[in-house]
Motif scaffolding. Structure first.
Motif, short mmCIF file in Angstrom:
data_model
loop_
_atom_site.label_atom_id
_atom_site.label_comp_id
_atom_site.label_asym_id
_atom_site.label_seq_id
_atom_site.Cartn_x
_atom_site.Cartn_y
_atom_site.Cartn_z
N TRP A 1 -23.59 -2.52 -12.44
CA TRP A 1 -23.54 -3.51 -11.36
C TRP A 1 -22.14 -4.11 -11.24
N VAL A 2 -21.48 -4.29 -12.38
CA VAL A 2 -20.11 -4.79 -12.37
C VAL A 2 -19.21 -3.84 -11.57
N VAL A 3 -19.36 -2.56 -11.81
CA VAL A 3 -18.56 -1.55 -11.11
C VAL A 3 -18.86 -1.57 -9.61
N LEU A 4 -20.14 -1.63 -9.25
CA LEU A 4 -20.56 -1.59 -7.85
C LEU A 4 -20.01 -2.78 -7.06
N PHE A 5 -20.21 -3.98 -7.57
CA PHE A 5 -19.77 -5.18 -6.85
C PHE A 5 -18.24 -5.30 -6.85
N SER A 6 -17.62 -4.84 -7.90
CA SER A 6 -16.15 -4.86 -7.94
C SER A 6 -15.57 -4.00 -6.83
N ALA A 7 -16.14 -2.82 -6.65
CA ALA A 7 -15.66 -1.92 -5.60
C ALA A 7 -15.80 -2.57 -4.23
#
Length: 466
Positions: free
Chosen positions: A136-142
Motif C-alpha cells: 500500500w505504501v508503494v501504491l499510494f506513493s506512486a
C-alpha cells in the motif's frame, strides 16, 4: 555562498516557477498539511501521554502555532519566495542559518511524508487485515508522485479537493458526536470521561507537557503557506487570507473534534494501533460509520502527504538555487516542476517502505520521533529570524504586522526551546535530540566543506558566513 546584499537577489535566483495558486488553494494547502495523520493517528500517542489533559496540550500547541503564523505572515508579505523562512534566515541571520533551516525542515518533512504513507498502509489493513503495509505504501506513493509531476495548477486543484473532503468529514464527525452526546442514553458517553479513569490530568502536568510535543507534530505544515506564496497569483492577499482562516479552522477542528472524541471514548481505551476517531465510530455503532471514517482518515493522510511532498520539493529547489545543493536540483521541467528536487525528496518514501517491511508496528513512531527535531528546530529559527527581521525593518511601514513584538516573538522562541529540551526526558521522543544534535553538527561540517570547495573552484577566498 556569499550573503546577499539585497533580498531581491534571493528572489531573482529562484525565478522560473509558475504562479498559479489561488488564496483559497493556499488556505486549503495549509489545512491539508496540518489535518492529517498527526490528528487522526498521532493524537492517540498524545492521549496515552496526557489522558484528557491532551486538550491543554493541543491548546498550548495551537497558541505556539498562532504566534508562528503571525511571524510568518509578516515576513512572507514582504518577501514571498519558494525558500520562505530558509531565505529569511539566510538574509537576516546568515547563510549558515539559512542552510541549517532549509536542510532541517527538508529532512523533517521528508520523514513526515514517510509517516503519512505508512499510516495509509495501516488504514488499509482495516479492510485487508491479512495484507502487509508495504504494498500500500508503494501504491499510494506512486499516486502522490504523479500528482506532483503534473503541474502546480493541477496539484492545487487536487489538494483543494482532498482538503475539502476531510474538512467536511471533520464537520460531520462533530455533528454526529454532538447528536450522540445530546440524545443518547448510553451512560458510557458524556463529559464524565474527562475526569474519570484518573482525573483530567492522570499523568500530571508533566504528561500534559510531554503531549505538547505530539501536538507540534500535528500542527506541523501550517507553515506551508509561506513556502507556497512563491507560486501564488497574489501572494500578499493570499497570505493574509490564509493566515486569518487557517488558524481559526485548525483551532476549531483540533480542539472540538478531540474534545468530542474523548467524551465518546474513555481515554484508557485509546490505542496507538488505530485512530481514536475510528475507535469512536466503532463504539457509536452507526451503520458503516467505521468504514466511512477510515476512508476519510485515509484521504487525510493522502492529502497531507501530497502537500508535504510539494513543500519538500520547493525547499530542495531553494537550496539548489542558493548554491547549497547540486545545481541539477534547481532545474525546472516544461511543466514548471523541479522534477529532480522532487525525485530526491522521495527519500522518506524509501525509508518508510524499508521500515514497513522490517518494523511494521514501530515504523510510524520511529519516523515521527525523529522528524519532530526538524520541525521544532525550524519553528525555533522562524521566531529568532522574525526578531531580527523586525529589527532590520524598524520604522518601516510593513504590509502585515505581527502584534506583541518583541514579547510574543520571544515567548514563541522560549517555548520551542523548552519543548526541544523536554524531548530528552521522554522515552518516546528521546531519539529526537539524540538524532537531531549530531545531524545539525553534520550539516555545519557539510556547509563549511561545501563553502571551501566552492571557493577553491572559483579561486576566491571563502565568504564570511556573518
Amino acid at each position: 555562498m556569499k550573503k546577499a546584499k539585497h533580498f531581491d537577489e534571493i528572489i531573482e535566483r529562484q525565478g522560473g516557477l509558475k504562479k498559479q495558486l489561488t488564496a483559497g488553494q493556499m488556505s486549503m494547502l495549509a489545512i491539508g498539511g496540518a489535518i492529517g495523520t498527526g490528528l487522526f493517528l498521532g493524537s492517540s500517542y498524545a492521549i496515552q501521554m496526557a489522558g484528557p489533559g491532551v486538550l491543554l496540550s493541543y491548546f498550548i500547541g495551537g497558541v505556539i502555532a498562532l504566534l508562528l503564523m503571525g511571524c510568518l505572515a509578516e515576513m512572507t508579505s514582504e518577501h514571498p519566495t519558494p525558500g520562505s523562512f530558509g531565505d529569511y534566515a539566510e538574509f537576516y541571520l546568515s547563510p549558515l542559518c539559512g542552510f541549517l533551516v532549509r536542510y532541517s525542515y527538508w529532512s523533517c518533512l521528508v520523514l513526515a511524508v514517510g509517516t503519512e504513507v505508512t499510516a495509509m498502509g495501516m488504514y488499509m489493513q482495516f479492510w485487508f487485515p491479512a495484507t502487509p503495509i508495504w504494498p500500500w505504501v508503494v501504491l499510494f506513493s506512486a499516486a502522490v508522485i504523479i500528482i506532483n509531476l503534473i503541474g502546480v495548477k493541477s496539484f492545487g486543484q487536487v489538494e483543494y479537493a482532498l482538503s475539502v473532503t476531510k474538512v467536511v468529514a471533520i464537520v460531520a464527525f462533530i455533528v454526529i458526536a454532538v447528536g450522540i452526546l445530546t440524545f443518547s442514553s448510553n451512560p458510557n458517553f458524556g463529559l464524565h470521561n474527562f475526569t474519570g479513569e484518573g482525573g483530567f490530568l492522570p499523568f500530571g502536568i508533566k504528561g500534559m507537557w510531554f503531549a505538547v510535543i505530539v501536538s507540534m507534530f500535528s500542527y506541523l505544515s501550517i507553515e506551508m503557506i509561506a513556502v507556497a506564496a512563491g507560486e501564488a497569483k497574489d501572494p500578499v492577499k493570499a497570505v493574509r487570507t490564509a493566515f486569518k482562516g487557517t488558524i481559526l479552522r485548525l483551532f476549531i477542528f483540533y480542539m472540538l473534534s478531540i474534545s468530542l472524541m474523548l467524551a465518546l471514548v474513555p481515554w484508557r481505551l485509546s490505542s496507538t494501533e488505530e485512530s481514536p476517531f475510528l475507535l469512536a465510530m466503532n463504539l457509536i455503532h452507526l451503520p458503516a460509520a467505521a468504514g466511512i471514517f477510515n476512508f476519510i482518515v485515509l484521504i487525510a493522510a493522502l492529502s497531507a502527504m501530497n502537500s508535504q511532498l510539494y513543500i519538500t520539493t520547493r525547499i530542495m529547489f531553494s537550496l539548489s538555487r542558493a548554491g547549497q545543493a547540486s545545481a541539477r536540483l534547481g532545474k525546472i521541467s516544461k511543466r514548471g516542476i523541479p522534477a529532480n528536487a522532487l525525485a530526491i525528496s522521495c527519500l522518506g518514501i524509501i525509508v518508510s517502505i524499508v521500515l514497513s517491511i522490517t518494523s511494521p508496528h514501530t515504523s510510524f513512531a520511529v519516523m515521527m520521533s525523529i522528524s519532530v527535531y526538524g520541525a521544532c528546530f525550524t519553528w525555533l529559527m522562524i521566531f529568532i529570524t522574525h526578531f531580527f527581521f523586525r529589527r532590520h525593518h524598524a520604522g518601516t511601514a510593513l504590509k502585515f504586522r505581527m502584534w506583541g513584538y518583541p514579547y510574543l516573538t520571544l515567548a514563541g522562541a522560549i517555548l520551542m526551546a523548552a519543548l526541544m529540551i523536554t524531548t530528552l526526558f521522554t522515552d518516546f521522543f528521546r531519539m529526537t535530540l539524540l538524532f537531531g544534535i549530531p545531524f545539525t553538527l553534520l550539516l555545519i561540517v557539510l556547509y563549511f566543506c561545501r563553502r571551501q570547495a566552492t571557493a577553491a573552484d572559483t579561486g576566491s577566498p571563502a565568504q564570511d558566513v556573518k
